[in-house]
Every structure is written in structure tokens, then in C-alpha cells.
Design an enzyme around this catalytic site. Structure first.
Site, short mmCIF file in Angstrom:
data_model
loop_
_atom_site.label_atom_id
_atom_site.label_comp_id
_atom_site.label_asym_id
_atom_site.label_seq_id
_atom_site.Cartn_x
_atom_site.Cartn_y
_atom_site.Cartn_z
N LEU A 1 46.25 36.02 50.16
CA LEU A 1 44.88 36.50 50.02
C LEU A 1 44.22 35.79 48.84
CD1 LEU A 1 42.74 38.72 50.76
CD2 LEU A 1 43.86 40.17 49.09
N SER B 1 40.58 39.26 42.39
CA SER B 1 39.98 40.61 42.45
C SER B 1 38.85 40.63 43.47
CB SER B 1 39.41 41.00 41.08
OG SER B 1 40.41 40.91 40.10
N SER C 1 44.31 46.62 36.62
CA SER C 1 44.01 47.98 36.12
C SER C 1 42.51 48.24 36.19
CB SER C 1 44.50 48.14 34.68
OG SER C 1 45.90 48.09 34.66
N GLU D 1 48.34 42.99 42.88
CA GLU D 1 47.88 43.98 43.88
C GLU D 1 46.77 44.89 43.33
OE1 GLU D 1 50.55 45.53 46.76
OE2 GLU D 1 52.01 43.94 46.43
N ARG E 1 74.70 51.56 18.96
CA ARG E 1 74.31 50.76 17.79
C ARG E 1 74.29 51.65 16.55
NH1 ARG E 1 73.93 45.65 15.79
NH2 ARG E 1 72.15 45.44 14.38
N GLY F 1 66.34 43.43 17.01
CA GLY F 1 66.38 41.98 17.27
C GLY F 1 67.02 41.65 18.61
C1 LIG Z 1 53.41 36.63 39.96
C2 LIG Z 1 52.26 36.89 40.86
C3 LIG Z 1 52.47 37.14 42.21
C4 LIG Z 1 51.38 37.33 43.08
N1 LIG Z 1 51.61 37.47 44.43
C5 LIG Z 1 50.54 37.46 45.28
C6 LIG Z 1 50.74 37.42 46.70
O1 LIG Z 1 51.87 37.44 47.20
N2 LIG Z 1 49.63 37.35 47.51
C7 LIG Z 1 48.37 37.31 47.00
O2 LIG Z 1 47.42 37.24 47.79
N3 LIG Z 1 48.15 37.37 45.67
C8 LIG Z 1 49.21 37.42 44.79
N4 LIG Z 1 48.99 37.45 43.44
C9 LIG Z 1 47.62 37.44 42.94
C10 LIG Z 1 47.19 38.71 42.25
O3 LIG Z 1 47.03 39.75 43.19
C11 LIG Z 1 45.92 38.39 41.46
O4 LIG Z 1 46.31 37.60 40.36
C12 LIG Z 1 45.17 39.62 41.00
O5 LIG Z 1 44.63 40.31 42.09
C13 LIG Z 1 44.02 39.27 40.02
O6 LIG Z 1 43.23 38.23 40.51
P1 LIG Z 1 42.90 36.96 39.56
O7 LIG Z 1 44.21 36.48 39.03
O8 LIG Z 1 42.09 36.00 40.34
O9 LIG Z 1 42.09 37.56 38.37
P2 LIG Z 1 40.47 37.72 38.31
O10 LIG Z 1 40.02 38.40 39.57
O11 LIG Z 1 39.88 36.43 37.97
O12 LIG Z 1 40.33 38.73 37.10
C14 LIG Z 1 40.39 38.31 35.73
C15 LIG Z 1 40.08 39.53 34.86
O13 LIG Z 1 38.74 39.99 35.13
C16 LIG Z 1 38.77 41.36 35.50
N5 LIG Z 1 37.73 41.63 36.49
C17 LIG Z 1 37.43 40.93 37.60
N6 LIG Z 1 36.40 41.50 38.26
C18 LIG Z 1 36.05 42.59 37.55
C19 LIG Z 1 35.07 43.61 37.72
N7 LIG Z 1 34.22 43.62 38.75
N8 LIG Z 1 34.98 44.59 36.77
C20 LIG Z 1 35.84 44.61 35.72
N9 LIG Z 1 36.81 43.67 35.52
C21 LIG Z 1 36.91 42.69 36.42
C22 LIG Z 1 40.17 41.58 36.08
O14 LIG Z 1 40.55 42.97 36.04
C23 LIG Z 1 41.00 40.73 35.13
O15 LIG Z 1 41.23 41.42 33.93
C24 LIG Z 1 50.07 37.32 42.56
C25 LIG Z 1 49.86 37.09 41.19
C26 LIG Z 1 50.93 36.86 40.35
C27 LIG Z 1 50.65 36.54 38.91
#
Ligand SMILES: Cc1cc2nc3c(=O)[nH]c(=O)nc-3n(C[C@H](O)[C@H](O)[C@H](O)COP(=O)(O)OP(=O)(O)OC[C@H]3O[C@@H](n4cnc5c(N)ncnc54)[C@H](O)[C@@H]3O)c2cc1C
Length: 384
Positions: A126, A133, A370, A367, A272, A344
Site C-alpha cells: 500500500l 498515512s 499514533s 499500520e 543482578r 549497561g
Molecule cells: C518496517 C516497516 C514495515 C512496513 N511494512 C509495510 C507493509 O508491509 N505494507 C505497507 O503497505 N506498508 C508498510 N509499512 C509502511 C507503514 O505503514 C508507513 O510507514 C506508515 O503508515 C507511515 O507512513 P509514512 O512512513 O509515509 O509516514 P508519513 O505519512 O509521511 O507521516 C510522517 C509523519 O507525519 C504524521 N502525519 C501525516 N499525516 C498527518 C495528519 N494528517 N495529521 C497529523 N499527523 C500526520 C505521521 O503521523 C508521521 O508522524 C512499513 C513500514 C516500516 C517502517
């Protein structure tokens, strides 16, 4: 009637997985983690235990259990190691579930039997490099041409997408324009090895180092028209509903990590010694551990509650977001305090709490971050 005791079958499953995690995963996972290596053999063994087929009907090769059974299993795995827990979570809840929930009978018969035994892993694509997001901002496209979908674009951070066992990734792509002018997004199965589908190198990550996460790219990648999952244009809604369930699973995984922090801290505080006595005799240390237990057990109730509503067929989105938000923050807190209890040694890789510390942060991000959970809860309350 309020009863959160596990029934005999789920309790037996929990014990089997607890034993497996302690006897098979715990002794070897640290080395895979440090080498940044996916432990294919352990994953195969989890498959033999039936963990990848748990919530699917027997007619598709599944175990005939419930989504709650899956959550209980994820909790026990994460109590020892989160990389293996997320491998099962992504394989079941993101890899196989979209096909089970929305796929055609032919797709179910083709893919589910192998996904259920764990001989094949599925992935869910996705997120894109440009955003996670805001999943509706998908840029990957798929156009229908001579009976094939021609896919172009890329996906970021996709779990289980490049292992020796990976057989498919279901991706979201823009397939047209809706009557209201918005993007029509659909979900399409792309089998591994399809020409034009390139799987990138594993990311170098802060945590979950024994799990597989990669960037994917699609360059005129052609798959048959019948690889569409569910109705054309319903891909976005389908993935959102898969994520609602997935949040309960991530909550269970977070509770497992939080409980693992308690387990390790109780053990360490009894062994410990400082100033001539076990460190656990100091109230400052004992209270840190008591607070960890309070957080882990209240977070467990939150995911039990969300799962209960889901199994009853009641709306459960708000409860799933509450459970995911609360338990991921609890996991972070417990990882921080468990590391503190270990002093440590908590900063050394040979102790599991160091791994817990590195693995906890992603729980507040994956997924649905927060902030996204708070947005969903506020919206459900009629504010925000
Ligand atoms: C190890 C790992 C495994 C993953 N596995 C999958 C997977 O299998 N399939 C898949 O599809 N995805 C996967 N993901 C993706 C993951 O779901 C996304 O990283 C996550 O949803 C956040 O999207 P982003 O990284 O683009 O952050 P962004 O959407 O760019 O967000 C950056 C920051 O801005 C904040 N933010 C964004 N919009 C708003 C808003 N409207 N209001 C307030 N705050 C906001 C966010 O909360 C965050 O703090 C994975 C990620 C990681 C790191």
C-alpha cells in the site's frame, strides 16, 4: 456475560507457541538479527505449526480458528521476538487475508492453501515512497490492455516481499477516475518473478532486523486481468478494512513485547546484585517493573475488547485504534524501563531487552501512526 479467559483450545495453542518461541526462536534469533538475516528455516517451522493458516477455513488449508487465535499467537511470539511475530502478522493479516476476504473463488483456491501452510508468503503493498498515512495519494497506476493489467510505479517498506518463500504481493494502484473525479484505486495480485516487477535490497533498519522489508518497483509489469482482487475501484476501501483488523494484531504484538519486557526485567532484577542485594529489592526498581506489568495487562484488555467486538460482528474500528495506539505506546514505555532495569547490559545486544528497545518504535508507526489513530478516534467521536 463478561469472560476474558481463554478457552481450552486457545490456551493449548498459546502454550504450544510459547514453548516454540522459548525453545526454538529465543536461542537463535539474536544472531539472525545481528546479521540482518531472514531466518527461513524458523519461518518454515512456524508454518508447520500451522501459524500462517490459523484464521482461515479448513477447506482452504487453514486451521479453522479465529482472528483472536492469531492475536494470542502474535502476543506469545513477540514476547520473545518481534521479527518473527511481524513475519506471521504480515503473512496472515496482510498477505493472505485480502485474498480470503475479497478474492474470487479461483484466487482463493490458487493461493490460500500454500499461504496457509507457510510454504509461501504473501505481502501487501500500500505504502509508496511519497507517502503512507495518506494512502489515497497512491501514484502507482494499472491500465487494462489486451486482457492484462500493466502496472507502473513503486511501493516502499513492504514486509515479506523478498524472502525465499515470497510468492506474491497484492498492490494498490490507480486504475481510473471515479465519477466524482477522485482516484479509482484497485487491488491487484502480482506473483513474484513477474517480468517488470523488481524487488529491491533489504532496507537497513533500526529494528525488526530479522524480518524482510523492501522497496518494490513496477515497470510495465503485466499480470492477467483476473488478478484483480474484489471489485474494480474498491481497493482503497478493502485495504482500509484490512488495516482495521491489522491494528488489533499489531496491538497484540505490542502487548507481547511489553510483556516480554516484564519477563526479562523480573528475571534480571532477581539475579543482578548491587550494594549487596538483588537490585529488585530496591523499591525504585520493583516499582518500575510493577508499572510495566500494569501497562502490559491493561493493554491486553484493550486488544481483547477490540477482538471481541470484531468476532461478534459489531463495529470495532474505534476499539481497534484505541488498542493499537495504547499498546504501542505501552510497548515503547516498557522497552525504555526494561532497558533501564538492565543498566549497561540493557544496551548490549546479548540481552533481549536491547532488541525489544529497537523493535518497539515501529509499533507507533506501522499500520497507521499514533497520530493517524488519534485522528480516527477523534473523528469517530465527532471531533477533529
Ligand atoms: C518496517 C516497516 C514495515 C512496513 N511494512 C509495510 C507493509 O508491509 N505494507 C505497507 O503497505 N506498508 C508498510 N509499512 C509502511 C507503514 O505503514 C508507513 O510507514 C506508515 O503508515 C507511515 O507512513 P509514512 O512512513 O509515509 O509516514 P508519513 O505519512 O509521511 O507521516 C510522517 C509523519 O507525519 C504524521 N502525519 C501525516 N499525516 C498527518 C495528519 N494528517 N495529521 C497529523 N499527523 C500526520 C505521521 O503521523 C508521521 O508522524 C512499513 C513500514 C516500516 C517502517
Amino acid at each position: 456475560m463478561l469472560d476474558y479467559r481463554l478457552d481450552a483450545e486457545t490456551e493449548a495453542l498459546r502454550k504450544t507457541v510459547q514453548e516454540f518461541a522459548r525453545e526454538v526462536i529465543a536461542p537463535q534469533i539474536g544472531e539472525f538479527y545481528e546479521r540482518d538475516e531472514f531466518p527461513t528455516q524458523i519461518v518454515r517451522q512456524m508454518g508447520e505449526l500451522g501459524l500462517f493458516g490459523l484464521p482461515f477455513p479448513e477447506e482452504y488449508g487453514g486451521g479453522g480458528g479465529t482472528y483472536f487465535d492469531l492475536c494470542v499467537v502474535l502476543e506469545e511470539l513477540a514476547r520473545v521476538d518481534s521479527s518473527m511475530a511481524i513475519t506471521v502478522e504480515a503473512g496472515v493479516s496482510l498477505g493472505a487475508m485480502p485474498i480470503y476476504r475479497f478474492g474470487t473463488e479461483a484466487q482463493k483456491r490458487e493461493w490460500l492453501p500454500r499461504l496457509c501452510t507457510g510454504e509461501m508468503l504473501g505481502a501487501f503493498g500500500l505504502t509508496e515512497p511519497g507517502g503512507g498515512s495518506d494512502a489515497g495519494a497512491t501514484r502507482t497506476t494499472a491500465r487494462l490492455e489486451d486482457g492484462s493489467w500493466v502496472i507502473n510505479g513503486s511501493k516502499a517498506f513492504i514486509t515479506n516481499s523478498g524472502t525465499d518463500l515470497t510468492g506474491l504481493v497484492t498492490v494498490t494502484a490507480v486504475t481510473g477516475t471515479r465519477p466524482d473525479g477522485g482516484k479509482e484505486i484497485s487491488a491487484i495480485i502480482v506473483p513474484s518473478g513477474t517480468p517488470g516487477f523488481t524487488v529491491g535490497q533489504r532496507y537497513s533498519k533500526v529494528g525488526w532486523n530479522a524480518s524482510d522489508t523492501r522497496e518494490l518497483s513496477f515497470d510495465d509489469c503485466r499480470v492477467p486481468e483476473e488478478n484483480l482482487v474484489g471489485e474494480r475501484g474498491r481497493g482503497y476501501a478493502q485495504f482500509l478494512s484490512i488495516l482495521d483488523e491489522g491494528r488489533i494484531a499489531i496491538s497484540a504484538l505490542s502487548v507481547g513485547l511489553a510483556q516480554g519486557c516484564v519477563d526479562e526485567s523480573v528475571k534480571y532484577a532477581g539475579q543482578r546484585e548491587a550494594f549487596g542485594q538483588p537490585i529488585g529489592r530496591n523499591q525504585a526498581v520493583a516499582f518500575m517493573i510493577a508499572d510495566m506489568e500494569v501497562r502490559a495487562s491493561t493493554a491486553r484488555l484493550a486488544y481483547y475488547r477490540a477482538a471481541e467486538k470484531m468476532l461478534r460482528g459489531e463495529p470495532f474500528k474505534r476499539e481497534a485504534s484505541i488498542a493499537k495506539l495504547y499498546s504501542s505506546e505501552v510497548a515503547m514505555d516498557n522497552a525504555r524501563y526494561a532497558t533501564q532495569v538492565h543498566g549497561g547490559y540493557g544496551f548490549m545486544n546479548e540481552f533481549p531487552v536491547g532488541r525489544f528497545y529497537r523493535d518497539a518504535k515501529i509499533l507507533e508507526i506501522g499500520e497507521g501512526t499514533s497520530e493517524v489513530q488519534r485522528m480516527l478516534i477523534a473523528r469517530d467521536l465527532g471531533v477533529g
